[in-house]
Every structure is written in structure tokens, then in C-alpha cells.
Scaffold this active site. Structure first.
Site, PDB file in Angstrom:
ATOM      1  CE  LYS A  22      -1.775   1.546   4.066  1.00  0.00           C
ATOM      2  NZ  LYS A  22      -1.441   2.948   4.380  1.00  0.00           N
ATOM      3  CG  ASN A  23       2.131   2.822   3.531  1.00  0.00           C
ATOM      4  OD1 ASN A  23       0.987   3.133   3.205  1.00  0.00           O
ATOM      5  ND2 ASN A  23       2.497   2.652   4.793  1.00  0.00           N
ATOM      6  CB  CYS A 117      -5.370  10.774  11.716  1.00  0.00           C
ATOM      7  SG  CYS A 117      -3.713  10.326  12.172  1.00  0.00           S
ATOM      8  NE  ARG A 122      -0.013  10.149  10.288  1.00  0.00           N
ATOM      9  CZ  ARG A 122      -0.466   9.167   9.523  1.00  0.00           C
ATOM     10  NH1 ARG A 122      -1.635   8.633   9.759  1.00  0.00           N
ATOM     11  NH2 ARG A 122       0.255   8.719   8.511  1.00  0.00           N
ATOM     12  CG  ASP A 306       2.923   1.447   9.600  1.00  0.00           C
ATOM     13  OD1 ASP A 306       2.398   2.244  10.391  1.00  0.00           O
ATOM     14  OD2 ASP A 306       3.198   1.738   8.417  1.00  0.00           O
ATOM     15  NE  ARG A 398      -7.365   4.033   5.488  1.00  0.00           N
ATOM     16  CZ  ARG A 398      -6.526   4.657   6.307  1.00  0.00           C
ATOM     17  NH1 ARG A 398      -6.824   4.767   7.576  1.00  0.00           N
ATOM     18  NH2 ARG A 398      -5.413   5.182   5.864  1.00  0.00           N
TER      19      ARG A 398
HETATM   20  N1  EPU Z   1       5.875  14.881  10.995  1.00  0.00           N
HETATM   21  C1  EPU Z   1       5.969  16.227  11.286  1.00  0.00           C
HETATM   22  N2  EPU Z   1       5.846  17.126  10.254  1.00  0.00           N
HETATM   23  C2  EPU Z   1       5.638  16.738   8.971  1.00  0.00           C
HETATM   24  C3  EPU Z   1       5.556  15.374   8.679  1.00  0.00           C
HETATM   25  C4  EPU Z   1       5.681  14.457   9.719  1.00  0.00           C
HETATM   26  O1  EPU Z   1       6.150  16.608  12.431  1.00  0.00           O
HETATM   27  O2  EPU Z   1       5.541  17.618   8.095  1.00  0.00           O
HETATM   28  C5  EPU Z   1       6.008  13.883  12.089  1.00  0.00           C
HETATM   29  C6  EPU Z   1       4.728  13.084  12.300  1.00  0.00           C
HETATM   30  O3  EPU Z   1       3.804  13.759  13.114  1.00  0.00           O
HETATM   31  C7  EPU Z   1       5.254  11.808  12.949  1.00  0.00           C
HETATM   32  C8  EPU Z   1       6.627  11.653  12.270  1.00  0.00           C
HETATM   33  O4  EPU Z   1       6.939  12.910  11.705  1.00  0.00           O
HETATM   34  O5  EPU Z   1       5.436  12.001  14.316  1.00  0.00           O
HETATM   35  C9  EPU Z   1       6.697  10.598  11.191  1.00  0.00           C
HETATM   36  O6  EPU Z   1       5.575  10.688  10.324  1.00  0.00           O
HETATM   37  P1  EPU Z   1       5.685  10.437   8.756  1.00  0.00           P
HETATM   38  O7  EPU Z   1       5.527  11.736   8.052  1.00  0.00           O
HETATM   39  O8  EPU Z   1       6.889   9.613   8.453  1.00  0.00           O
HETATM   40  O9  EPU Z   1       4.380   9.561   8.499  1.00  0.00           O
HETATM   41  P2  EPU Z   1       3.569   9.575   7.150  1.00  0.00           P
HETATM   42  O10 EPU Z   1       4.478   9.825   6.015  1.00  0.00           O
HETATM   43  O11 EPU Z   1       2.354  10.409   7.304  1.00  0.00           O
HETATM   44  C10 EPU Z   1       3.929   7.036   6.564  1.00  0.00           C
HETATM   45  C11 EPU Z   1       3.041   5.850   6.347  1.00  0.00           C
HETATM   46  C12 EPU Z   1       2.418   5.424   7.667  1.00  0.00           C
HETATM   47  C13 EPU Z   1       3.564   5.083   8.628  1.00  0.00           C
HETATM   48  C14 EPU Z   1       4.520   6.269   8.770  1.00  0.00           C
HETATM   49  C15 EPU Z   1       5.727   5.979   9.619  1.00  0.00           C
HETATM   50  C16 EPU Z   1       2.311   6.173   4.065  1.00  0.00           C
HETATM   51  C17 EPU Z   1       1.223   6.489   3.127  1.00  0.00           C
HETATM   52  N3  EPU Z   1       2.014   6.203   5.373  1.00  0.00           N
HETATM   53  O12 EPU Z   1       3.087   8.053   7.091  1.00  0.00           O
HETATM   54  O13 EPU Z   1       1.638   4.274   7.418  1.00  0.00           O
HETATM   55  O14 EPU Z   1       3.043   4.750   9.893  1.00  0.00           O
HETATM   56  O15 EPU Z   1       4.963   6.684   7.474  1.00  0.00           O
HETATM   57  O16 EPU Z   1       6.422   4.898   9.108  1.00  0.00           O
HETATM   58  O17 EPU Z   1       3.412   5.857   3.649  1.00  0.00           O
HETATM   59  C18 EPU Z   1      -0.098   2.736   7.815  1.00  0.00           C
HETATM   60  O18 EPU Z   1       0.188   2.202   6.732  1.00  0.00           O
HETATM   61  O19 EPU Z   1      -0.897   2.214   8.642  1.00  0.00           O
HETATM   62  C19 EPU Z   1       0.501   4.021   8.147  1.00  0.00           C
HETATM   63  C20 EPU Z   1      -0.016   4.825   9.090  1.00  0.00           C
END
Ligand code: EPU
Length: 419
Positions: A22-23, A117, A122, A306, A398
């Protein structure tokens, strides 16, 4: 709303075919916005989040044809719209992935802010700061990120926090920027390498994807390509954990063992025999009860957040006490409260869940709050005494393709109930 009804107590035995990730699929589909040429994507999983991303691409004026169950033909024309509306973004935060490509390709993008969320605040501040550093004007208006740039220019981007979709957004934007970009403190998740492989096949010039420093030389245009989505490492880890928790033997086929080092190490620590080939992983417990394992989540190559919930389920019934510390998201222990209703012994101390394994859980109605939490409740139900019903499984749909069929083939007594 659909529910899963599970009667626990069966040792899982057999093979499970792993789906595309998915990711990896979500950023790959967003990347098709960077070109007018068709992009063919195979090994696409049938998931609600993927359907949402396809709906978003279509809303942006992109054609998406589904050729068979797992192959998509995307594009062959320029995006006509630049607005990712609230009603789609609110159902899937990863919609933010269209921000970088739309801006780079069309010079404008209006993307609804995703908002909070179930697993924490996030924010997307790092995505926005990176685009600004590349010369974009960005305002937040009426709940939308409104970004404009004639042409982005390459820049040195030092990310405050390691962010997966943030790295992906900025990587995609940089491919069409003028000059060189350097992304430092980049996320190193395998899904970023998968995205970079597609972008490179489209003509992008990228070095260092998969490390914490990515160099991108911007090009004027990108072309079409064919891409096969990598195997889903979290789905793989979830089925292996299901094997471990039930004392069974599960072989994951079409998997990527090289992306699961931290998870496999913890399964071995829990007492599992694990063997791997090029594209398969076999886990065997031979009826043994797992041992409780301590772990701390971290960005890749650390232990994935995850997989945290699934290991909470494992520790709930394992021999001994253990701590699981969540460092990536601030509010990702909802599943622990539900497992307590099944008889698990957990104490939450800030970002740490302290468990004392119990000899058995009792089936109960439980409610899924997010995708991985729901998977962990299914695992707990597989080992619990009696019948459990996992509610709100739209979360599970999802991210897990036909979970009841795959678990059913491993011997689980599981059925989907439609209300
Ligand atoms: N963060 C910030 N500012 C930003 C972006 C992120 O402070 O602009 C913080 C977040 O709040 C969090 C940390 O950085 O504390 C890491 O978040 P990240 O941005 O890496 O998460 P994401 O990109 O929104 C992806 C996966 C998630 C997975 C996380 C961590 C996708 C589509 N989603 O989310 O997947 O948990 O990386 O590995 O790739 C899932 O599949 O169930 C899922 C939630």
C-alpha cells in the site's frame, strides 16, 4: 458496517501470498502526475486507500484504466485540475502526496489539509517548508494548502524530522525543479526506493534513495514507464506475527525478506524459527508459546511503528513481561485498551506499553480505531478463547487485501458479517 467474526484457538498453518505494498502504491500513483506519458503499474493491491488515490487522480483529470485485477494504466495526458478536495483528503491523509507532483508539473496545487487522525496530530509542516525552500509561495486558506511556483528550483533541504511522505513529496517535486536538490535527514524506508525506481525509469536523475541523503538533478520533462510495486512488508510481518501468536507455521510467498530485518529479529527473539529465501519467509513455532519481547519503534531500518500494535498482541499472550515504546506517533496505543477488554494485562506509561503476558485471552466484541490497530485485534482474536467480533473493519480494508480469505486459507475460523 462490516464486522469480522473470529473464533480463536486454531494454530495457523500454510502459505500466504503477499500483496503489493500500500505505502509504495500511493506515492507511485501520485508520481504519475509528473508526466503526460502513460505509466503502467502492476502488483497493485486491491485496497480502499488505493481506490481513494485512483478517485483523486481521476478528479485531477487523469485517466486510470484497470486491466486486470492488479495492473493499472495511468495517464497519457496532463492533469487538468489542481485541487485535491477535502472530501477525498479527509478519508486518506496520504492524499497529501499529490501536492509536490501537482505543483512541480502544473505550477499550482490546492490540497486540503488532512487534519488530525486516530494516531496523532500528524502535521505536514515539513512538506510545506521544503516546497517553500524550492521557491514556492504557499498559503493556508480555508483549510487548504495553496501552493504556487512558476518553476521550482533545486535547494538543499534539511528535514527537521524523518518523514516518509514528506521525503516522497519533496523527492517528486525535485525531479522537475531547475538544478540540483539535496534532501538531508531523508526517510530511508524501502517504499522510497520503490518510488525512486519508478521516477528513475521515467527519466529522473536520483542518487542516494534509501539513504539519509538524496541527490536529485532536476530535468525538464519525465516520460512514461512500467513499474511493479514491491511486496508489502507490513502485511508480511502481520501474517508472520499471526503464525507466531497461534504457535503455528506460516510461509509468506512473494515477500521481501531484505525489508524486514528488524521485525524478523524480534520474531526470532520471541522464540520463532525463521528461514528465508529470495522471495519467501517461513516462520515456525511448533506449538510453543512466544516469549515477550521489548522493542522501540523508529524510522527504517528501525522497528516499524506499523508493526507495533501486532507485537502488542504478541506480548499480551507471551511468556513474561516486556515494554513496547512508540517513538514515531504520540497516540498509537488505542488497541491496548481494546486488548485489555479481552483480558490482556497492560499498563500505559506515556509512550510505553508495559505488558505482563497472560496465559489466555477471552473473546470479546472489540472496535478497530486505525488500520494497524485493527490488524492487532484480529491477531488477539485468533488466539483468544471463544468468539470475538472486530468492528469498524473499514480500517482494515484500507490496508489488508481480503484478510479473511488469506487467514481462512491458513486455517483461521474467520468470517465477514455484513450488517
Ligand atoms: N511529521 C511532522 N511534520 C511533517 C511530517 C511528519 O512533524 O511535516 C512527524 C509526524 O507527526 C510523525 C513523524 O513525523 O510524528 C513521522 O511521520 P511520517 O511523516 O513519516 O508519516 P507519514 O508519512 O504520514 C507514513 C506511512 C504510515 C507510517 C509512517 C511511519 C504512508 C502512506 N504512510 O506516514 O503508514 O506509519 O509513514 O512509518 O506511507 C499505515 O500504513 O498504517 C501508516 C499509518
Amino acid at each position: 458496517m462490516d464486522r469480522l467474526e473470529i473464533t480463536g484457538g486454531v494454530r495457523l498453518e500454510g502459505d500466504v501470498a503477499i500483496s503489493g505494498a500500500k505505502n509504495a502504491t500511493l506515492p507511485v500513483l501520485a508520481a504519475t502526475l509528473l508526466t503526460d506519458a502513460p505509466v503502467s503499474v502492476s502488483n497493485v493491491p486491491h485496497l480502499n486507500d488505493v481506490t481513494t488515490m485512483i478517485a483523486l487522480l481521476r478528479r485531477l483529470g487523469i485517466d486510470v484504466a484497470m486491466h486486470d485485477a492488479m495492473r493499472l494504466e495511468v495517464g497519457g495526458g496532463e492533469a487538468r485540475e489542481h485541487v485535491a478536495p477535502y472530501e477525498l483528503v479527509k478519508t486518506m491523509r496520504a492524499s497529501i502526496l499529490v501536492l509536490g507532483p501537482l505543483l512541480a508539473r502544473l505550477g499550482r496545487a490546492d490540497v486540503s489539509l488532512p487534519g488530525g487522525c486516530a494516531i496523532g496530530a500528524r502535521p505536514v509542516n515539513i512538506h510545506v517548508a521544503g516546497l517553500k525552500a524550492m521557491g514556492a509561495e504557499v498559503d493556508i486558506e480555508g483549510g487548504y494548502i495553496r501552493a504556487r511556483a512558476e518553476r521550482l528550483r533545486g535547494a538543499r533541504l534539511v528535514l527537521d524530522t524523518v518523514t516518509v511522505t514528506g521525503t516522497e513529496n519533496l523527492l517528486m517535486a525535485a525531479t522537475l525543479a531547475r538544478g540540483e536538490s539535496v534532501i538531508e535527514n531523508a526517510a530511508r524506508e524501502p517504499e522510497i526506493m520503490d518510488l525512486a525506481a519508478l521516477l528513475t525509469a521515467m527519466g529522473a536523475r536520483i542518487e542516494g534513495a534509501g539513504t539519509d541523503t538524496i541527490h536529485v538533478q532536476g530535468v525538464d520533462t519525465l516520460g512514461g514507464a512500467s513499474h511493479r510495486i514491491m511486496a508489502d512488508r507490513i502485511e508480511t510481518g502481520t501474517y508472520l506475527a499471526a503464525g507466531a501468536i497461534t504457535g503455528g507455521r506460516v510461509r509468506a510467498l512473494g515477500a521481501r525478506p531484505d525489508t524486514l530485518d528488524a521485525v524478523l529479529a524480534k520474531l526470532v527473539e520471541a522464540g520463532a524459527d525463521v528461514s528465508v529465501g529470495d522471495d519467501w519467509i517461513e516462520l515456525s513455532m511448533d506449538g510453543r508459546r512466544p516469549r515477550a519481547v521489548d522493542l522501540v519503534t523508529a524510522p527504517y531500518p528501525g522497528f516499524p511503528t506499523d508493526m507495533q500494535a501486532q507485537f502488542c498482541a504478541l506480548n499480551a499472550v507471551a511468556d513474561g513481561a516486556a515494554t513496547i515504546t512508540e517513538t514515531v506517533f504520540e497516540n498509537r496505543f488505542q488497541h491496548v485498551l481494546e486488548m485489555q477488554r479481552m483480558g490482556a494485562d497492560f499498563r500505559l506509561q506515556g509512550r510505553t506499553a508495559v505488558s505482563r503476558g497472560v496465559a489466555g485471552l477471552k473473546g470479546a466484541p472489540v472496535m478497530a480505531t486505525d488500520l494497524r490497530a485493527s490488524a492487532s485485534l484480529v491477531l488477539a482474536a485468533l488466539v483468544a478463547d471463544g468468539v470475538s467480533q472486530v468492528e469498524r473493519i473499514y480500517h482494515i480494508d484500507r490496508g489488508y487485501e481480503r484478510i479473511e480469505e488469506k487467514l481462512g486459507r491458513l486455517g483461521a475460523r474467520i468470517q465477514r458479517l455484513h450488517d
